[in-house]
Design an enzyme around this catalytic site. Structure first.
Site, PDB file in Angstrom:
ATOM      1  N   TRP A 211       0.899  -1.247  -0.082  1.00 57.86           N
ATOM      2  CA  TRP A 211       0.092   0.036   0.018  1.00 57.86           C
ATOM      3  C   TRP A 211       0.980   1.364   0.054  1.00 57.86           C
ATOM      4  CZ3 TRP A 211      -0.438   3.849   3.873  1.00 57.86           C
ATOM      5  CH2 TRP A 211      -1.671   4.815   3.594  1.00 57.86           C
ATOM      6  N   ASP A 378     -16.157  11.821  -2.609  1.00 54.40           N
ATOM      7  CA  ASP A 378     -15.616  10.574  -1.890  1.00 54.40           C
ATOM      8  C   ASP A 378     -16.539   9.957  -1.015  1.00 54.40           C
ATOM      9  OD1 ASP A 378     -13.177   8.845  -1.267  1.00 54.40           O
ATOM     10  OD2 ASP A 378     -12.427   9.520  -3.099  1.00 54.40           O
ATOM     11  N   ASP A 379     -15.920   9.187  -0.224  1.00 51.35           N
ATOM     12  CA  ASP A 379     -16.355   8.267   0.758  1.00 51.35           C
ATOM     13  C   ASP A 379     -17.268   9.183   1.848  1.00 51.35           C
ATOM     14  OD1 ASP A 379     -17.033   6.204   2.437  1.00 51.35           O
ATOM     15  OD2 ASP A 379     -14.954   5.760   2.793  1.00 51.35           O
ATOM     16  N   ARG A 455      -9.914  -3.119   7.383  1.00 51.58           N
ATOM     17  CA  ARG A 455     -10.547  -1.816   7.368  1.00 51.58           C
ATOM     18  C   ARG A 455     -12.161  -1.737   7.999  1.00 51.58           C
ATOM     19  NH1 ARG A 455     -12.104   3.393   3.309  1.00 51.58           N
ATOM     20  NH2 ARG A 455     -11.229   4.769   4.537  1.00 51.58           N
ATOM     21  N   LYS A 488     -15.722   6.504  -9.063  1.00 52.81           N
ATOM     22  CA  LYS A 488     -14.568   5.926  -8.495  1.00 52.81           C
ATOM     23  C   LYS A 488     -15.013   4.764  -7.808  1.00 52.81           C
ATOM     24  CE  LYS A 488     -11.056   7.228  -5.311  1.00 52.81           C
ATOM     25  NZ  LYS A 488     -10.524   8.303  -4.236  1.00 52.81           N
ATOM     26  N   TRP A 489     -14.707   3.614  -8.241  1.00 56.18           N
ATOM     27  CA  TRP A 489     -15.022   2.354  -7.764  1.00 56.18           C
ATOM     28  C   TRP A 489     -13.678   1.702  -6.833  1.00 56.18           C
ATOM     29  CZ3 TRP A 489     -19.311  -0.777  -9.776  1.00 56.18           C
ATOM     30  CH2 TRP A 489     -19.346  -2.167  -9.146  1.00 56.18           C
ATOM     31  N   ASP A 490     -14.120   1.560  -5.585  1.00 53.88           N
ATOM     32  CA  ASP A 490     -12.897   1.475  -4.664  1.00 53.88           C
ATOM     33  C   ASP A 490     -13.206   0.011  -3.926  1.00 53.88           C
ATOM     34  OD1 ASP A 490     -10.619   1.872  -3.158  1.00 53.88           O
ATOM     35  OD2 ASP A 490     -11.661   3.926  -2.001  1.00 53.88           O
ATOM     36  N   ASN A 492     -11.411  -1.847  -0.724  1.00 50.95           N
ATOM     37  CA  ASN A 492     -10.417  -1.481   0.344  1.00 50.95           C
ATOM     38  C   ASN A 492      -9.910  -2.579   1.405  1.00 50.95           C
ATOM     39  OD1 ASN A 492      -9.505   1.232   0.083  1.00 50.95           O
ATOM     40  ND2 ASN A 492     -11.732   1.701   0.294  1.00 50.95           N
ATOM     41  N   CYS A 536     -10.259   1.909  -8.398  1.00 55.63           N
ATOM     42  CA  CYS A 536      -9.167   2.151  -7.156  1.00 55.63           C
ATOM     43  C   CYS A 536      -9.530   0.916  -6.160  1.00 55.63           C
ATOM     44  CB  CYS A 536      -9.982   3.300  -6.534  1.00 55.63           C
ATOM     45  SG  CYS A 536      -9.133   3.696  -5.058  1.00 55.63           S
ATOM     46  N   ASP A 558      -2.574   5.659  -3.460  1.00 56.66           N
ATOM     47  CA  ASP A 558      -3.149   6.615  -2.276  1.00 56.66           C
ATOM     48  C   ASP A 558      -1.859   7.584  -2.008  1.00 56.66           C
ATOM     49  OD1 ASP A 558      -5.672   5.845  -2.050  1.00 56.66           O
ATOM     50  OD2 ASP A 558      -5.517   4.701  -0.159  1.00 56.66           O
TER      51      ASP A 558
HETATM   52  C1  DGJ Z   1      -9.141   4.763  -0.227  1.00 52.03           C
HETATM   53  C2  DGJ Z   1      -8.788   5.198  -1.518  1.00 52.03           C
HETATM   54  O1  DGJ Z   1      -7.760   4.920  -2.229  1.00 52.03           O
HETATM   55  C3  DGJ Z   1      -8.950   6.671  -1.404  1.00 52.03           C
HETATM   56  O2  DGJ Z   1      -8.532   7.438  -2.202  1.00 52.03           O
HETATM   57  C4  DGJ Z   1     -10.237   7.012  -0.805  1.00 52.03           C
HETATM   58  O3  DGJ Z   1     -11.284   7.029  -1.534  1.00 52.03           O
HETATM   59  C5  DGJ Z   1     -10.677   6.054   0.636  1.00 52.03           C
HETATM   60  N1  DGJ Z   1     -10.440   4.739   0.313  1.00 52.03           N
HETATM   61  C6  DGJ Z   1     -12.090   6.621   1.108  1.00 52.03           C
HETATM   62  O4  DGJ Z   1     -12.323   5.668   1.863  1.00 52.03           O
END
Ligand code: DGJ
Length: 808
Positions: A211, A378-379, A455, A488-490, A492, A536, A558
């Site tokens: 990361w 964003d989020d 997370r 933006k499709w995240d 995590n 993402c 990030d």
């Molecule tokens: C991880 C992404 O890489 C960030 O840019 C941001 O969108 C956060 N998640 C939001 O939780």
């Protein structure tokens, strides 16, 4: 006979030319691209032998290419007892388990009664149209070849597919197996491709990380042994990118042989290189056999992801250019293909979860004033999401933050003249969510076990059709309702506790998850063809060709720190074009490294990518705002060249030197843009010389630096050496002087021929390093950088400009 026009003759000639990219001569297959040949053949024993992959060569007959093993081979076994068929030593195009090849196999399929021995023999071939499969694939190949193999005892058909991309110098390969027996078979391992060749003095370049440290380039010599790069986390991962290079030991950015490999896949993969004592090398790439076991029922087929191969004998820049062309022309599709991308503002690092409509509107308005084109929310806009512990899965607006709803916000943003973009993380669920209360069975977990979290979230079970439909419905509603232009499709967290409630065989979980994801993306991109999707996964945890088939761009990392981005973007550039790399200017101290770097440098690195901003524009000072406005104006003028021009890295790159540069040349070769990047200032640095390959030798160009203002404060106490009075450092007077007085920056303007730029280059002004300063000294300092523009030289325009300048 119809009358043939000039045009139709040209079309026929072109067609003929492309039809000939695959030539078949007595069971030998010659695959040609503009600069490469790939040759293999079927021998009389039914084995498929690989002969050659390298610079394009003429072909007469196969005998010079054949391995001559007439003297025996120690402990090796003879394939079916046939003369000279020491299968363990042959260069094979497809390998299998149980017949005497003891290297890493390409395929392993077991039969319930007959065990693990496979025996695939050549049956025939067909030149076909590109077939449509469930997996994402490249498109618009010049020609496609299917080779048929058959295991007659197990009754398994194996089809090897080859697609030829002439201009990209790329060949892609994948495999399909079909169970024609009455028994259910089990696939234990099935690679997308195999290539066996000689390995002397080769080295491996891999792109590894973690990361915020994605795709750093690593090099190691390939000596005897087995080398594995893979992913076991469920996604293509930030640990090792599926793209890698095998090159000659002395191959550099501009010279020498290099092979590039990639996979059109976003799940667990493996890349294996085995080098034997005889210096035979086998390269395999495909779905990772880790936790993989596929049940293949009668009449059912299994298709692998597509592998991508390229070769050059002109160094690593040329290899990257092949890959860039291939991605831009044959992977990225739809409305955004070859289209310049909008400059965005993202609110994440400006607000994190703490925002309301007023705050967002202010950021958007501020950004619009600076020239930004797209606002991305964003989020934190949904459910009860005020931190990262709740609400994933609840895709309805958080009315406390946005009481008038998303569509009102979107309308207001659009009214300002901005596009509206939205963040989602659809593949996840929080235990604290309405969705979890209603459907705990949608979450991935092994019954009776406490799942691991990442997370604070769990994965949704995309192997389950109901879950897929739920997501398609929810997302379609939001995208439509909020009239989104960008998503933006995240993603995590990595995958653990693999279990699908609807699966009969849990060995299929990982791959079926990836197929489930692709099915959703296929539906959504079809329903919303105008939307620009950005992939993402905590930055670059899923930067691969599979996602790029649906989403034309990726959030590279990030980490937005200037210095870290040099490594990340350089590493990424080996396999992926700048048109895929999201790159944002963020605040300082940087939120990932706490490092403070100049605004110019943050822009100078971000403009070699898809420019965006990720900060509270309202907190910029007047002079910073003015700089950003100028940066954006300049980027708009030059983004076509930066996003789609021909990209080069300097030699040495940042991985071997304290400073390095990139450049992009436009298609007409009339313009080039150079980004020069320094890590730290050291005394007595080597002289900086910019060499540019790729322009027209006998054309004149004007090379000039973008003038960067020098902030006097960089000189600290040295200011008192030149002032008639002594002032207090950081005091009021010091601050006023720094604000009002800017020393003249260096001028590096020269008129040069393309050939001169290539061979001699341009020697830049010496850097400041503690021994004197004037307007012929380049002040870079730590984390300093510069942009240079090279334009086709036009005497008339030049004279006019000089006249205007002298008039003041
Ligand atoms: C991880 C992404 O890489 C960030 O840019 C941001 O969108 C956060 N998640 C939001 O939780």
């Amino acid at each position: 006979m119809p009358f043939k026009t000039k045009k139709s003759r040209l079309v026929t000639a072109l067609k003929k030319r492309s039809e000939n990219m695959i030539r078949i001569i007595n069971n030998t297959f010659v695959l040609l691209t503009e600069q490469t040949s790939y040759i293999f053949s079927a021998n009389p024993n039914g084995l498929l032998l690989h002969h050659y992959y390298g610079p394009r060569i003429p072909f007469i007959d196969v005998r010079p290419f054949e391995k001559k093993l007439h003297g025996g081979a120690g402990t090796s076994c003879l394939y079916e007892g046939q003369e000279n068929q020491w299968i363990d030593l042959l260069d094979l195009e497809a390998s299998f388990v149980g017949k005497g090849d003891f290297r890493e196999p390409m395929i392993s399929i077991s039969h319930p009664k007959l065990g693990y021995t496979n025996n695939f023999k050549y049956q025939g071939y067909e030149l076909i149209k590109e077939p449509i499969e469930d997996l994402p694939t490249s498109y618009d190949s010049n020609q496609t070849l299917r080779i048929d193999l058959y295991d007659d005892l197990y009754a398994i058909k194996m089809e090897l597919y080859y697609k030829v991309f002439e201009k990209a110098n790329v060949i892609t390969k994948y495999v399909k197996v079909i169970n024609e027996s009455k028994d259910t078979l089990t696939i234990h391992k099935i690679m997308s491709h195999q290539i066996d060749m000689q390995a002397s003095n080769l080295s491996l370049l891999s792109f590894d990380g973690a990361w915020a440290k994605e795709r750093h380039r690593h090099s190691q010599p390939l000596t005897q042994g087995i080398y594995v790069m893979d992913s076991k986390s469920g996604v293509s991962s930030n640990k090792h990118n599926p793209f890698f290079i095998v090159k000659g030991e002395s191959t550099s950015e501009f010279h020498g042989d290099a092979y590039g490999f990639n996979l059109v896949y976003s799940g667990n993969y493996t890349s294996i290189i085995e080098v034997t004592p005889q210096q035979n090398m086998r390269i395999l790439q495909g779905i990772n056999p880790y936790c993989f076991e596929w049940t293949l029922k009668t009449k059912k087929a299994f298709t692998t992801p597509e592998a991508v191969l390229t070769f050059t004998n002109q160094g690593l820049n040329s290899l990257s250019q092949n890959m860039h062309y291939f991605v831009n022309q044959h992977i990225v599709r739809g409305l955004w293909k070859n289209r310049v991308r909008p400059i965005l503002i993202n609110n994440w690092e400006a607000t994190y979860f703490n925002f309301n409509e007023k705050k967002l509107i202010k950021i958007a308005q501020g950004a619009k004033d600076l020239g930004v084109e797209l606002f991305v929310l964003d989020d934190g806009w949904f459910g009860n999401r005020n931190n990262d512990q709740t609400s994933l899965g609840d895709w309805y607006v958080n009315t406390k933050k946005l009481p008038k709803g998303l569509s009102t916000l979107s309308k207001k943003i659009k009214k300002m003249g901005l596009m509206f973009g939205l963040w989602v993380e659809p593949e996840m669920i929080n235990e604290q969510s309405e969705l979890y209360k209603a459907h705990p069975e949608y979450a991935v977990r092994v019954p009776g076990r406490t799942p691991s979290t990442g997370r604070n979230q769990l994965l949704l079970d995309l192997t389950n059709k109901k879950v897929r439909q739920y997501l398609i419905d929810q997302l379609s509603f939001i995208f439509k309702n909020a009239q989104v232009d960008y998503v933006k499709w995240d993603f995590n967290r990595n995958m653990t506790d693999m279990y699908g409630t609807t699966l009969k065989n849990q060995g299929e979980f990982f791959h079926k998850y990836t197929l489930g994801l692709y099915a959703i993306l296929k539906e959504l991109t079809k329903a919303f063809p105008h939307v620009l999707f950005e992939s993402c996964a905590s930055g670059g945890n899923r930067f691969d060709l599979g996602m790029l088939c649906y989403m034309p761009q990726v959030w590279t990392s990030d980490n937005t720190d200037y210095l870290e981005r040099i490594y990340i973007q350089t590493g990424t550039s080996y396999g992926y074009p700048l048109s895929t790399m999201g790159a944002h200017v963020s605040d300082v101290p940087n939120h990932q490294t706490l490092r403070t770097t100049p605004l110019e440098s943050r822009f100078n690195i971000s403009c070699f990518g898809l420019l965006g901003y990720e900060l509270d524009v309202k907190r910029l000072t007047l002079s910073e705002s003015e700089k950003v406005r100028n940066h954006i104006r300049w980027y708009k003028k030059n983004r076509k060249t930066l996003q789609y021009g021909t990209f080069y890295r300097s030699d040495p790159t940042c991985f071997d030197a304290n400073s390095s540069y990139f450049y992009c040349i436009n298609n007409q070769k009339e313009k080039a843009i150079v980004g020069f990047y320094q890590a730290l200032l050291h005394p007595s640095l080597p002289e900086d010389i910019i060499k540019i390959k790729g322009l027209v030798d006998n054309k004149k160009y004007i090379f000039t630096n973008i003038k960067q203002p020098i902030n006097l404060s960089i000189f600290g106490g040295l200011i008192n050496l030149v002032l008639p009075i002594q002032i207090t450092l950081n005091g009021k007077i010091h601050r006023i002087i720094c604000r009002l007085y800017h020393p003249k920056p260096e001028d590096d303007t020269y008129i040069v021929y393309g050939k001169t730029l290539n061979y001699a280059g341009v020697r830049l002004h010496q850097q400041f390093m503690g021994t004197g300063f004037n307007d012929k000294v380049r002040v870079l300092g730590d984390f300093g950088s510069r942009l240079y523009v090279i334009n086709h030289f036009n005497m008339k325009k030049y004279r006019l400009k000089r006249k205007q300048l002298s008039r003041g």
